[in-house]
Design a protein around this motif. Structure first.
Motif, PDB file in Angstrom:
ATOM      1  N   PRO A 155    -150.122  85.735  57.022  1.00  0.00           N
ATOM      2  CA  PRO A 155    -149.634  84.403  56.608  1.00  0.00           C
ATOM      3  C   PRO A 155    -148.358  84.427  55.767  1.00  0.00           C
ATOM      4  O   PRO A 155    -147.589  83.479  55.785  1.00  0.00           O
ATOM      5  N   ASP A 156    -148.120  85.537  55.055  1.00  0.00           N
ATOM      6  CA  ASP A 156    -146.884  85.585  54.226  1.00  0.00           C
ATOM      7  C   ASP A 156    -145.723  86.229  54.983  1.00  0.00           C
ATOM      8  O   ASP A 156    -144.690  86.543  54.396  1.00  0.00           O
ATOM      9  N   GLN A 157    -145.906  86.450  56.277  1.00  0.00           N
ATOM     10  CA  GLN A 157    -144.830  87.072  57.096  1.00  0.00           C
ATOM     11  C   GLN A 157    -144.694  86.322  58.433  1.00  0.00           C
ATOM     12  O   GLN A 157    -144.594  86.912  59.496  1.00  0.00           O
ATOM     13  N   MET A 158    -144.657  85.012  58.337  1.00  0.00           N
ATOM     14  CA  MET A 158    -144.629  84.151  59.531  1.00  0.00           C
ATOM     15  C   MET A 158    -143.373  84.378  60.379  1.00  0.00           C
ATOM     16  O   MET A 158    -143.351  84.100  61.575  1.00  0.00           O
ATOM     17  N   GLU A 159    -142.321  84.914  59.733  1.00  0.00           N
ATOM     18  CA  GLU A 159    -141.069  85.113  60.493  1.00  0.00           C
ATOM     19  C   GLU A 159    -141.283  86.056  61.677  1.00  0.00           C
ATOM     20  O   GLU A 159    -140.538  86.041  62.656  1.00  0.00           O
ATOM     21  N   LEU A 160    -142.356  86.851  61.621  1.00  0.00           N
ATOM     22  CA  LEU A 160    -142.634  87.791  62.724  1.00  0.00           C
ATOM     23  C   LEU A 160    -143.065  87.060  64.000  1.00  0.00           C
ATOM     24  O   LEU A 160    -143.064  87.621  65.096  1.00  0.00           O
ATOM     25  N   LEU A 161    -143.414  85.777  63.840  1.00  0.00           N
ATOM     26  CA  LEU A 161    -143.772  84.995  65.037  1.00  0.00           C
ATOM     27  C   LEU A 161    -142.541  84.727  65.888  1.00  0.00           C
ATOM     28  O   LEU A 161    -142.596  84.700  67.106  1.00  0.00           O
ATOM     29  N   GLN A 162    -141.421  84.505  65.208  1.00  0.00           N
ATOM     30  CA  GLN A 162    -140.200  84.079  65.928  1.00  0.00           C
ATOM     31  C   GLN A 162    -139.133  85.178  65.998  1.00  0.00           C
ATOM     32  O   GLN A 162    -138.066  84.948  66.531  1.00  0.00           O
ATOM     33  N   SER A 163    -139.399  86.352  65.458  1.00  0.00           N
ATOM     34  CA  SER A 163    -138.360  87.396  65.404  1.00  0.00           C
ATOM     35  C   SER A 163    -137.760  87.645  66.790  1.00  0.00           C
ATOM     36  O   SER A 163    -138.473  87.607  67.803  1.00  0.00           O
ATOM     37  N   ILE A 164    -136.453  87.913  66.823  1.00  0.00           N
ATOM     38  CA  ILE A 164    -135.837  88.237  68.127  1.00  0.00           C
ATOM     39  C   ILE A 164    -136.187  89.665  68.531  1.00  0.00           C
ATOM     40  O   ILE A 164    -136.099  90.036  69.685  1.00  0.00           O
ATOM     41  N   GLU A 165    -136.624  90.482  67.553  1.00  0.00           N
ATOM     42  CA  GLU A 165    -137.046  91.836  67.913  1.00  0.00           C
ATOM     43  C   GLU A 165    -138.463  91.803  68.473  1.00  0.00           C
ATOM     44  O   GLU A 165    -139.225  90.858  68.186  1.00  0.00           O
ATOM     45  N   LEU A 166    -138.798  92.821  69.232  1.00  0.00           N
ATOM     46  CA  LEU A 166    -140.095  92.826  69.933  1.00  0.00           C
ATOM     47  C   LEU A 166    -141.162  93.556  69.130  1.00  0.00           C
ATOM     48  O   LEU A 166    -142.347  93.250  69.232  1.00  0.00           O
ATOM     49  N   VAL A 167    -140.724  94.557  68.349  1.00  0.00           N
ATOM     50  CA  VAL A 167    -141.655  95.332  67.536  1.00  0.00           C
ATOM     51  C   VAL A 167    -141.068  95.441  66.128  1.00  0.00           C
ATOM     52  O   VAL A 167    -139.889  95.760  65.983  1.00  0.00           O
ATOM     53  N   LYS A 168    -141.889  95.114  65.106  1.00  0.00           N
ATOM     54  CA  LYS A 168    -141.373  95.118  63.726  1.00  0.00           C
ATOM     55  C   LYS A 168    -142.356  95.807  62.798  1.00  0.00           C
ATOM     56  O   LYS A 168    -143.518  96.013  63.152  1.00  0.00           O
ATOM     57  N   THR A 169    -141.883  96.129  61.614  1.00  0.00           N
ATOM     58  CA  THR A 169    -142.788  96.633  60.569  1.00  0.00           C
ATOM     59  C   THR A 169    -143.355  95.424  59.828  1.00  0.00           C
ATOM     60  O   THR A 169    -142.765  94.337  59.827  1.00  0.00           O
ATOM     61  N   ALA A 170    -144.516  95.642  59.209  1.00  0.00           N
ATOM     62  CA  ALA A 170    -145.161  94.592  58.426  1.00  0.00           C
ATOM     63  C   ALA A 170    -145.895  95.262  57.274  1.00  0.00           C
ATOM     64  O   ALA A 170    -145.922  96.498  57.177  1.00  0.00           O
ATOM     65  N   LYS A 171    -146.457  94.453  56.392  1.00  0.00           N
ATOM     66  CA  LYS A 171    -147.175  95.031  55.248  1.00  0.00           C
ATOM     67  C   LYS A 171    -148.432  94.193  54.990  1.00  0.00           C
ATOM     68  O   LYS A 171    -148.348  92.961  54.916  1.00  0.00           O
ATOM     69  N   HIS A 172    -149.565  94.843  54.893  1.00  0.00           N
ATOM     70  CA  HIS A 172    -150.796  94.096  54.601  1.00  0.00           C
ATOM     71  C   HIS A 172    -150.654  93.444  53.220  1.00  0.00           C
ATOM     72  O   HIS A 172    -150.335  94.126  52.246  1.00  0.00           O
TER      73      HIS A 172
END
Ligand code: 6PG
Length: 242
Positions: A155-172
């Protein structure tokens, strides 16, 4: 109210059986046209019943050499770590079916997360058919956390829904654990998308998301469900507030 197809089964085993039937149906249909069935699987505990079922009941009925397994996300840990999504699937499914090693496309949790996200994106572009220049999986299996996350899109990384990249890093958000995840754009390009959500602990978020009420707009899973026509497989516990 979301219009997604809801498939509610009595318990998690029956739900897993329905999902296994979906996999076999899509696999048979796809193999009429091409040589491979490309599936991306999520981690967590929910899918483990499904993996066990596939290993025990479908180990001989599926030609696993035509199956290519990818991951929706991975924890940045060693593959032998209990937290590893790949490590779990290796133990439950991969070691119990006759699938060629070259058909397993794991995210390398032990690698540098940013480097691995780039490498994995390149792998997907190389091994998957492109639809609108975006790799397309035949099926993506997703889970949903109690906080409404899906994949490793929190929920605190919603930008990953729309990112133009296909695979990204994230953090729990609570443990700080580094993750690698497919982004919403790639997930939603799947030919078929299925959430598999079981257990009482999910019932409140399931109710909020399906009825588009309370905190639903804070849940990444909501956007994938509403924007990407996902089927939603539930057991009665997860569906108990609907
Ligand atoms: C992960 C998953 C994650 C999972 C949900 C649900 O790596 O944890 O990909 O998105 O699907 O957290 O997990 P459970 O099935 O364990 O509830």
């Amino acid at each position: 109210m979301l219009k997604n197809r809801l498939i509610v089964e009595q318990d998690s085993f029956n739900t897993a059986t329905k999902v296994a039937d979906l996999i076999v149906e899509l696999y048979n249909k796809k193999l009429e046209k091409t040589n491979y069935f490309n599936i991306a699987i999520s981690g967590g505990s929910t899918p483990n019943i499904l993996f066990k079922l596939l290993a025990e009941r479908y180990n001989k009925t599926i030609d696993w050499s035509k199956f290519k397994i990818f991951w929706v996300d991975e924890r940045c840990v060693d593959p032998t770590d209990n937290e590893s999504n790949y490590g779990t699937v290796k133990q439950i499914l991969i070691d119990n079916i006759d699938i060629p090693a070259e058909n397993i496309f794991r995210m390398r949790g032990e690698a540098d997360p940013s480097e691995e996200a780039k490498r994995y994106e390149a792998e997907l572009l190389k091994h998957l058919p492109l639809i609108d220049e975006i790799p397309q999986f035949d099926l993506v299996l997703l889970g949903m956390g109690d906080d409404g996350h899906t994949a490793s899109i929190f929920p605190d990384q919603m930008e990953l829904l729309q990112s133009i990249e296909l695979v990204k890093t994230a953090k729990h958000p609570t443990t700080g654990q580094n993750r690698i995840t497919l982004t919403g754009k790639l997930i939603c390009n799947a030919a078929h998308l299925a959430f598999v959500i079981t257990g009482k602990s999910k019932s409140k978020v399931v109710d909020e998301v399906i009825h588009e009420k309370d905190w639903f707009e804070h849940y990444p899973a909501y956007y994938i469900m509403s924007d990407c026509k996902a089927d939603i497989y539930l057991d009665e516990e997860a569906a108990s507030l609907l």
